[in-house]
Motif scaffolding. Sequence first.
Motif, short mmCIF file in Angstrom:
data_model
loop_
_atom_site.label_atom_id
_atom_site.label_comp_id
_atom_site.label_asym_id
_atom_site.label_seq_id
_atom_site.Cartn_x
_atom_site.Cartn_y
_atom_site.Cartn_z
N MET A 66 15.01 49.18 15.15
CA MET A 66 14.15 48.43 14.62
C MET A 66 13.52 49.68 13.36
O MET A 66 14.23 50.70 14.02
N ALA A 67 13.02 49.31 12.18
CA ALA A 67 13.44 50.25 11.24
C ALA A 67 11.82 51.04 11.57
O ALA A 67 11.16 50.40 11.59
N GLU A 68 11.58 52.24 10.72
CA GLU A 68 10.49 52.81 10.72
C GLU A 68 9.64 52.00 9.79
O GLU A 68 10.36 51.71 8.74
N LYS A 69 8.76 52.81 10.16
CA LYS A 69 7.21 52.35 9.18
C LYS A 69 6.31 53.41 8.78
O LYS A 69 6.12 53.90 9.74
N TYR A 70 6.42 53.27 7.59
CA TYR A 70 5.70 54.40 6.85
C TYR A 70 4.86 53.97 6.28
O TYR A 70 5.11 52.63 5.52
N ILE A 71 3.21 54.77 6.44
CA ILE A 71 1.79 53.59 5.42
C ILE A 71 1.55 54.74 4.96
O ILE A 71 1.00 56.00 4.94
N ALA A 72 0.56 54.46 3.40
CA ALA A 72 0.28 55.45 2.87
C ALA A 72 -1.43 54.59 2.34
O ALA A 72 -0.88 53.33 2.63
#
Length: 104
Positions: free
Chosen positions: A1-7
């Motif tokens: 599963m791909a990383e998820k980055y949030i801003a």
Amino acid sequence: MAEKYIARSKAIAARLVGCEMMVMSAADSTFFTLNEVASAIWQAADGRTPLAEIVSGKVCREFDVDPEQAQQGADRFVDELSQHGILLVSDQPLIDSSPSSECP
């Protein structure tokens, strides 16, 4: 599963009241009151730290919650706020693309 980055989006209004964060989308005027856990995720949403790291390093430690449950809750929270443009989500670190204040 791909990383998820949030801003956090810049098109919002937000204020911390007690232990809860009040957030409103400038795009559709949707208003959210974030509980302590959601507020912790919100405040850690720097665009450079993967969501999984925020959950394991902040949420699980501060709130003594099961890692799998915490991740599922965080994913739902992020999905909901991203639908309103309140959180930005990417599979790669988000870099601030705002114009520089320096003169050319």
